[in-house]
Write a protein that holds these residues in place. Structure first.
Motif, PDB file in Angstrom:
ATOM      1  N   SER A  79       0.837  -1.194   0.000  1.00 36.98           N
ATOM      2  CA  SER A  79       0.000   0.000   0.000  1.00 36.98           C
ATOM      3  C   SER A  79       0.876   1.251   0.000  1.00 36.98           C
ATOM      4  O   SER A  79       2.069   1.196   0.331  1.00 36.98           O
ATOM      5  CB  SER A  79      -0.920   0.004   1.225  1.00 36.98           C
ATOM      6  N   LEU A  80       0.289   2.384  -0.365  1.00 35.99           N
ATOM      7  CA  LEU A  80       1.047   3.630  -0.442  1.00 35.99           C
ATOM      8  C   LEU A  80       1.401   4.132   0.953  1.00 35.99           C
ATOM      9  O   LEU A  80       0.560   4.180   1.843  1.00 35.99           O
ATOM     10  CB  LEU A  80       0.237   4.682  -1.188  1.00 35.99           C
ATOM     11  N   ASP A  81       2.644   4.519   1.119  1.00 32.77           N
ATOM     12  CA  ASP A  81       3.124   5.074   2.387  1.00 32.77           C
ATOM     13  C   ASP A  81       2.873   6.583   2.377  1.00 32.77           C
ATOM     14  O   ASP A  81       3.504   7.318   1.603  1.00 32.77           O
ATOM     15  CB  ASP A  81       4.615   4.778   2.549  1.00 32.77           C
ATOM     16  N   LEU A  82       1.974   7.045   3.218  1.00 31.37           N
ATOM     17  CA  LEU A  82       1.570   8.447   3.223  1.00 31.37           C
ATOM     18  C   LEU A  82       2.329   9.290   4.242  1.00 31.37           C
ATOM     19  O   LEU A  82       1.936  10.425   4.529  1.00 31.37           O
ATOM     20  CB  LEU A  82       0.069   8.554   3.506  1.00 31.37           C
ATOM     21  N   THR A  83       3.421   8.774   4.777  1.00 30.80           N
ATOM     22  CA  THR A  83       4.159   9.488   5.819  1.00 30.80           C
ATOM     23  C   THR A  83       4.578  10.886   5.375  1.00 30.80           C
ATOM     24  O   THR A  83       4.395  11.870   6.102  1.00 30.80           O
ATOM     25  CB  THR A  83       5.396   8.690   6.236  1.00 30.80           C
ATOM     26  N   ALA A  84       5.140  10.988   4.179  1.00 34.82           N
ATOM     27  CA  ALA A  84       5.616  12.294   3.710  1.00 34.82           C
ATOM     28  C   ALA A  84       4.451  13.255   3.479  1.00 34.82           C
ATOM     29  O   ALA A  84       4.585  14.468   3.692  1.00 34.82           O
ATOM     30  CB  ALA A  84       6.427  12.125   2.423  1.00 34.82           C
ATOM     31  N   VAL A 105      -1.970  -0.158  -7.731  1.00 34.14           N
ATOM     32  CA  VAL A 105      -2.651  -0.296  -6.451  1.00 34.14           C
ATOM     33  C   VAL A 105      -3.782  -1.296  -6.639  1.00 34.14           C
ATOM     34  O   VAL A 105      -4.753  -1.016  -7.340  1.00 34.14           O
ATOM     35  CB  VAL A 105      -3.203   1.061  -5.955  1.00 34.14           C
ATOM     36  N   ASP A 106      -3.630  -2.499  -6.042  1.00 32.50           N
ATOM     37  CA  ASP A 106      -4.621  -3.544  -6.265  1.00 32.50           C
ATOM     38  C   ASP A 106      -5.621  -3.658  -5.128  1.00 32.50           C
ATOM     39  O   ASP A 106      -6.530  -4.471  -5.179  1.00 32.50           O
ATOM     40  CB  ASP A 106      -3.950  -4.899  -6.517  1.00 32.50           C
ATOM     41  N   THR A 107      -5.441  -2.853  -4.095  1.00 38.12           N
ATOM     42  CA  THR A 107      -6.427  -2.818  -3.025  1.00 38.12           C
ATOM     43  C   THR A 107      -6.426  -1.428  -2.409  1.00 38.12           C
ATOM     44  O   THR A 107      -5.376  -0.782  -2.327  1.00 38.12           O
ATOM     45  CB  THR A 107      -6.138  -3.876  -1.940  1.00 38.12           C
ATOM     46  N   VAL A 108      -7.592  -0.950  -2.015  1.00 36.59           N
ATOM     47  CA  VAL A 108      -7.718   0.394  -1.468  1.00 36.59           C
ATOM     48  C   VAL A 108      -8.356   0.301  -0.088  1.00 36.59           C
ATOM     49  O   VAL A 108      -9.556   0.081   0.046  1.00 36.59           O
ATOM     50  CB  VAL A 108      -8.571   1.295  -2.385  1.00 36.59           C
ATOM     51  N   GLY A 109      -7.514   0.407   0.940  1.00 44.39           N
ATOM     52  CA  GLY A 109      -8.010   0.346   2.315  1.00 44.39           C
ATOM     53  C   GLY A 109      -8.739  -0.959   2.585  1.00 44.39           C
ATOM     54  O   GLY A 109      -8.255  -2.051   2.273  1.00 44.39           O
TER      55      GLY A 109
END
Length: 413
Positions: free
Chosen positions: A93-98, A265-269
C-alpha cells in the motif's frame, strides 16, 4: 520577488511543477525537508534523476525560484501544492508518511483564503479525509469555508518531447465548487486545459485508473511475449500490424519489467481488491526472472553456461534517455544473473555508477569493445545514443528486450 506559490516536495512531481510555475511568472518557493536537494538546486545543480538540466535550474533561479528548508515560508503564499512522495510500503500500500508530514508543516502556518492542492498519489478519500483533518486540526481553519482544498493527480511523462506540462490537461476535484474554481484558476495559468471532476474522490481515482491501466496493459503484452516465444511467433510484427486498427486497440510493448514512480494499487483500504490489477502485478514482477531464463537458454544453445559467462547489460534506467532508475528491473536482473554465477557489467550513458547488493558493477567505457568481449549482451533500455545496427554486428550474442533492433539482428524478447 514575493512568492505566490509553495511547492512542497521537490521530487519528480514537484520540481517540474515549480519549473512550469516559474516560467509562467508565478513567484515560487520549493520546500523540502531534505537539505541535500535544496542545497543542490540552490547551487544550480540538476537533480540526480536527470529530470531537469543544469541550464533549466539556472533559468528557474534567475526567474526568482527559491528552494528552501524553512517552513516559515509556507505561511506567506496564496497557493500551496503538496507533491510529497508516496512510495509503496512493506504491504504494497502507499506510504503516506511524507504527505502527513507536509500537511502538518503547512497547517501550522496556514492562512485564511489560501488554496491548498494535493498532487501526490493517494488512496481515494485521502484529500477530504485524513489530509483535510490534519490541515484543520493544525490551523484551526475549516476547509471549504476558510481555505480552499482540492486534489489534482500529477500527470507527467518524464523526458517526453511531445507531452509537456502546458499541453497536458489537468484534472481537478475540489471539496466545494468554490474550491474547484480556485484550483482551476491556478492551474489555468500553467496549462492549456483544465478538466473539472465531480469532487476530490473522483480526481484521486483518476490517478488510480490511469496507473493501473498502464500496468494491466503492459502485463497483457508481457504475457503475449512469453506465449509468442513459445509458439515461434514474432510478437513485434503482431503489434506492428495490430496498431493499424483505428479503433479499439492501443499499442503497448513488452519489456524486462515495469519501472517508474507510479505503482499499481490492487487494493484500497478495507475495500475489495482489484483482482485484475493484482494478477497484472504478478505477471510484471516475473519478467526479470523470465529475461534471465531466456538469457541462460540462449547461452546454453550457443554452448556456454551462465556460470562464468560475461554478461553486459545495456541501459539500466527505467526510461530511455533519462538518468532516473526508479523501479528499474535492471537491479533484479543483475542479481539473478550473479546468482547463476555470471560476471555482470553494464553500459549506460546516464548512469556513471551503479551498485547491486552494495557492490559496484563494472562499467564499460567502450560499448563496442565490451559487447565484443561479452558472451551475452542484453539490451534493457534503448537510449537514443545506442547504434543498434552496429551493436548487433559487434556483439557475440544479443538479447533485445525492447524490440528496438532491426529484424533478424538480435534475439528478441
Amino acid at each position: 520577488m514575493p512568492a505566490d506559490l509553495a511547492v512542497i516536495g521537490l521530487g519528480h512531481h514537484g520540481l517540474p511543477l515549480a519549473q512550469a510555475a516559474t516560467a509562467a511568472g508565478v513567484g515560487t518557493i520549493g520546500y523540502d525537508t531534505d537539505p541535500r536537494p535544496v542545497a543542490e538546486l540552490a547551487a544550480g545543480r540538476p537533480p540526480v534523476d536527470g529530470s531537469l538540466t543544469a541550464a533549466e535550474i539556472r533559468r528557474m533561479l534567475a526567474a526568482g525560484f527559491r528552494p528552501v528548508t524553512g517552513p516559515a515560508e509556507l505561511g506567506r503564499v496564496r497557493t500551496a501544492v503538496v507533491c510529497a512522495p508516496t512510495p509503496p510500503g512493506p504491504d504494497g500500500s502507499l506510504d503516506l508518511t511524507a504527505v502527513t508530514d507536509a500537511a502538518r508543516a503547512l497547517a501550522a502556518r496556514l492562512r485564511p483564503h489560501t488554496t491548498v492542492l494535493l498532487e501526490s498519489p493517494v488512496p481515494p478519500g485521502t484529500t477530504e479525509g485524513p489530509f483535510r483533518a490534519l490541515l484543520e486540526a493544525g490551523s484551526g481553519l475549516r476547509a471549504g469555508r476558510d481555505f480552499h482544498l482540492a486534489y489534482s493527480p500529477g500527470r507527467l511523462d518524464p523526458g517526453s518531447r511531445t507531452h509537456g506540462f502546458a499541453g497536458t490537461p489537468r484534472v481537478i476535484g475540489g471539496l466545494t465548487p468554490a474550491c474547484t474554481e480556485s484550483a482551476a484558476a491556478f492551474y489555468g495559468r500553467l496549462t492549456d486545459k483544465v478538466v473539472r471532476a465531480r469532487g476530490p474522490r473522483e480526481a484521486e481515482t483518476v490517478k488510480l485508473l490511469e496507473t493501473n491501466f498502464r500496468h494491466v496493459n503492459i502485463a497483457l503484452v508481457n504475457e503475449m511475449a512469453v506465449l509468442c516465444n513459445e509458439l515461434g511467433v514474432d510478437l513485434w510484427d503482431v503489434i506492428r500490424c495490430a496498431e493499424t486498427k483505428p479503433f479499439g486497440f492501443q499499442a503497448f510493448r513488452p519489456g524486462p519489467g515495469v519501472g517508474g514512480h507510479g505503482v499499481p494499487v490492487d487494493t484500497v483500504g478495507a475495500h475489495r481488491p482489484l483482482r485484475l490489477v493484482e494478477l497484472a502485478g504478478q505477471v510484471n514482477e516475473r519478467m526479470p526472472q523470465y529475461v534471465v531464463q531466456r538469457s541462460a537458454t540462449l547461452l546454453n544453445e550457443h554452448g556456454k553456461s551462465a556460470r562464468g559467462a560475461r554478461v553486459l547489460l545495456l541501459g539500466v534506467t527505467y526510461k530511455p534517455d533519462l538518468a532516473d532508475r526508479q523501479g528499474s528491473p535492471a537491479d533484479e536482473i543483475a542479481r539473478r544473473l550473479m546468482d547463476l554465477g555470471a560476471a555482470v557489467s553494464y553500459h549506460d550513458p546516464y548512469v556513471p555508477d551503479w551498485r547491486v547488493r552494495d557492490l559496484p558493477v563494472p562499467r564499460a567505457d567502450s560499448l563496442y569493445e565490451a559487447a565484443a568481449h561479452a558472451d551475452l549482451t542484453i539490451l534493457l533500455q534503448h537510449h537514443r545514443t545506442y547504434d543498434l545496427q552496429g551493436l548487433s554486428v559487434k556483439a557475440q550474442l544479443l538479447l533485445d528486450t525492447r524490440g528496438a533492433t532491426p529484424a533478424g539482428a538480435a534475439h528478441r524478447l
